[in-house]
Design an enzyme around this catalytic site. Structure first.
Site, PDB file in Angstrom:
ATOM      1  CG  MET A 111       7.036  22.806  -2.694  1.00 39.60           C
ATOM      2  SD  MET A 111       5.727  23.617  -3.628  1.00 39.60           S
ATOM      3  CE  MET A 111       4.421  23.650  -2.443  1.00 39.60           C
TER       4      MET A 111
ATOM      5  CE1 TYR B  10      10.304  31.946   0.500  1.00 38.14           C
ATOM      6  CE2 TYR B  10      10.664  29.591   0.810  1.00 38.14           C
ATOM      7  CZ  TYR B  10      10.226  30.658   0.021  1.00 38.14           C
ATOM      8  OH  TYR B  10       9.737  30.407  -1.227  1.00 38.14           O
TER       9      TYR B  10
ATOM     10  CE  LYS C 215      -0.270  -0.367   5.051  1.00 38.54           C
ATOM     11  NZ  LYS C 215      -1.094  -0.844   6.169  1.00 38.54           N
TER      12      LYS C 215
HETATM   13  C1  LIG Z   1      -0.387  -1.860   6.738  1.00 34.49           C
HETATM   14  C2  LIG Z   1      -0.954  -3.133   7.191  1.00 34.49           C
HETATM   15  C3  LIG Z   1      -0.130  -4.254   7.365  1.00 34.49           C
HETATM   16  C4  LIG Z   1       1.376  -4.194   7.231  1.00 34.49           C
HETATM   17  O1  LIG Z   1       1.885  -3.472   8.313  1.00 34.49           O
HETATM   18  P1  LIG Z   1       3.463  -3.431   8.654  1.00 34.49           P
HETATM   19  O2  LIG Z   1       3.518  -2.933  10.041  1.00 34.49           O
HETATM   20  O3  LIG Z   1       4.076  -2.473   7.684  1.00 34.49           O
HETATM   21  O4  LIG Z   1       3.964  -4.794   8.478  1.00 34.49           O
HETATM   22  C5  LIG Z   1      -0.728  -5.455   7.685  1.00 34.49           C
HETATM   23  N1  LIG Z   1      -2.073  -5.547   7.856  1.00 34.49           N
HETATM   24  C6  LIG Z   1      -2.894  -4.481   7.707  1.00 34.49           C
HETATM   25  C7  LIG Z   1      -4.361  -4.646   7.915  1.00 34.49           C
HETATM   26  C8  LIG Z   1      -2.367  -3.243   7.386  1.00 34.49           C
HETATM   27  O5  LIG Z   1      -3.186  -2.179   7.266  1.00 34.49           O
END
Ligand SMILES: *Cc1c(COP(=O)(O)O)cnc(C)c1O
Length: 380
Positions: free
Chosen positions: A315, A267, A44
């Site tokens: 930025m 800045y 993700k």
């Molecule tokens: C993000 C997530 C993981 C992985 O988490 P880590 O701590 O990076 O291993 C596993 N299960 C769920 C439901 C998550 O949201």
């Protein structure tokens, strides 16, 4: 690999990804969990900043059984690139978007009979089957439902839906402490037992994220969901896993300035030269995901020497004091985050200085800096 490395990268500020290290980290996880436990690789947030599309083939080729993302948008990006990859959405998808899940053969997290029915009907209309995993809330209170006779009955009804495959059931630990984690695990196991007694069995049962995968081998069940450890981020405290940081964030000096003593830079002139100084302009800033609050704390490594970041981080650019670096010149490489072997700031150190955690530091790196892959097969 060499071709990718030598292909023109249109910016000096780059996120370099060592796919060989990522593959090795995954093999270490496989070695830890054994052959009987499936691995859902969590990619993700654009693969925690590493580029989900770029790293997916390496993970699949080295033993990942599923690729998990948080959202439908993330799943769609991967589906577009990899028509056949096993994809999983960890988060909630609203009813109005469930047709995308079905059309794109994505495995969806659900926790209501209503969504199961919608999915089954959509799948029936397309002549396919849709896979789901049930999310159980065992105490985290983020997503899923608390075990109850009603929830159990709803799940059992899901098994009767014609175009729905209830493939798995899962929960997530709050990691609040050993006793709390054990209570969550026991709640989960007890609910699965009740479901099995009612004739509902699951191909996959899972609760372990990275930390639990390493620290709680007794919670592997038959699937684990590692994220952080794939990228070489250590959060575990008890177990052992020889993993290495996959990412290097680097740039190159764009300009040098002779600053007379007493003059300010950037800045608001929040930094002023105490003596005549040589200041380097570096072409990265907070819009690349570098924490703006690292002013007066951050540094880069140039030729093996620390160059402190001075003045307000802008930025797109920031400034570093390079007065003490012999032979410093324009175009010279500056390591923003490295694995530490060259004195570079590790992700771990950056997270401490910025007052956050490691996942935040890497996930916040924006899309702007190009990802450059080496050491394995990847699509960039
Ligand atoms: C993000 C997530 C993981 C992985 O988490 P880590 O701590 O990076 O291993 C596993 N299960 C769920 C439901 C998550 O949201």
């Amino acid at each position: 690999m060499e071709n990718q490395r030598e292909a023109t990268v249109l910016r000096d500020t780059q996120v370099q990804i060592d796919l060989g290290r990522m593959a090795q980290n995954l093999r270490e996880i496989r070695n830890l969990v054994g052959d009987q436990v499936a691995i859902m690789a969590v990619i993700k947030a654009n693969g925690y900043g590493h580029g989900a599309v770029g790293i997916a083939p390496t993970l699949l080729e080295n033993g990942a059984d599923y690729l998990a993302v948080a959202t439908l948008t993330e799943a769609m990006e991967l589906r577009h690139a990899y028509p056949k990859a096993p994809l999983f959405i960890l988060g909630h998808t609203p009813d109005r978007l469930l047709s995308y899940v079905v059309e794109n053969q994505i495995t969806q997290t659900i926790f209501t009979l209503e969504q199961a029915q919608i999915l089954s009907e959509l799948a029936a209309s397309k002549g396919v089957t849709v896979r789901v995993h049930i999310k159980v809330d065992t105490g985290f209170h983020r997503l899923g439902r608390i075990p109850s006779p009603e929830f159990r009955d709803e799940i059992c009804q899901m098994f009767g839906l014609p175009n729905l495959e209830v493939e798995g059931i899962f929960s997530h630990l709050a990691l609040a402490g050993k006793a709390e984690d054990e209570a969550q695990y026991q709640t989960f196991c007890q609910f699965i037992k009740e479901l099995e007694a009612a004739g509902c069995t699951f191909r996959y049962r899972h609760i372990a994220d990275s930390i639990a995968t390493v620290d709680y081998p007794q919670y592997h069940m038959n699937m684990v969901r590692p994220g952080a450890i794939l990228y070489g981020m250590r959060g575990f405290t008890e177990g052992v896993l020889p993993i290495k940081q996959v990412m290097t964030f680097r740039t190159a000096i764009s300009q040098l300035h002779q600053i007379p003593a007493g003059q300010g830079v950037s800045y608001d002139y929040l930094w002023k030269a105490e003596k005549d100084s040589l200041i380097a302009t570096l072409p990265f800033g907070y819009a690349d995901g570098y924490p703006r609050n690292l002013r007066d704390l951050g540094y880069v490594i140039i030729n093996g020497i620390k160059a402190p970041i001075v003045g307000v981080i802008c930025m797109d650019q920031c400034l570093a004091d390079v007065t003490h670096i012999p032979g410093v010149c324009c175009g010279m490489e500056a390591i923003i985050y490295g694995d530490g072997h060259d004195g570079s700031m590790t992700i771990e150190e950056a997270s401490k200085l910025a007052g956050t955690n490691k996942n935040d530091i890497i996930a916040r790196i924006t899309a702007r800096p190009p990802r450059v892959y080496f050491g394995g097969e990847a699509q960039s």
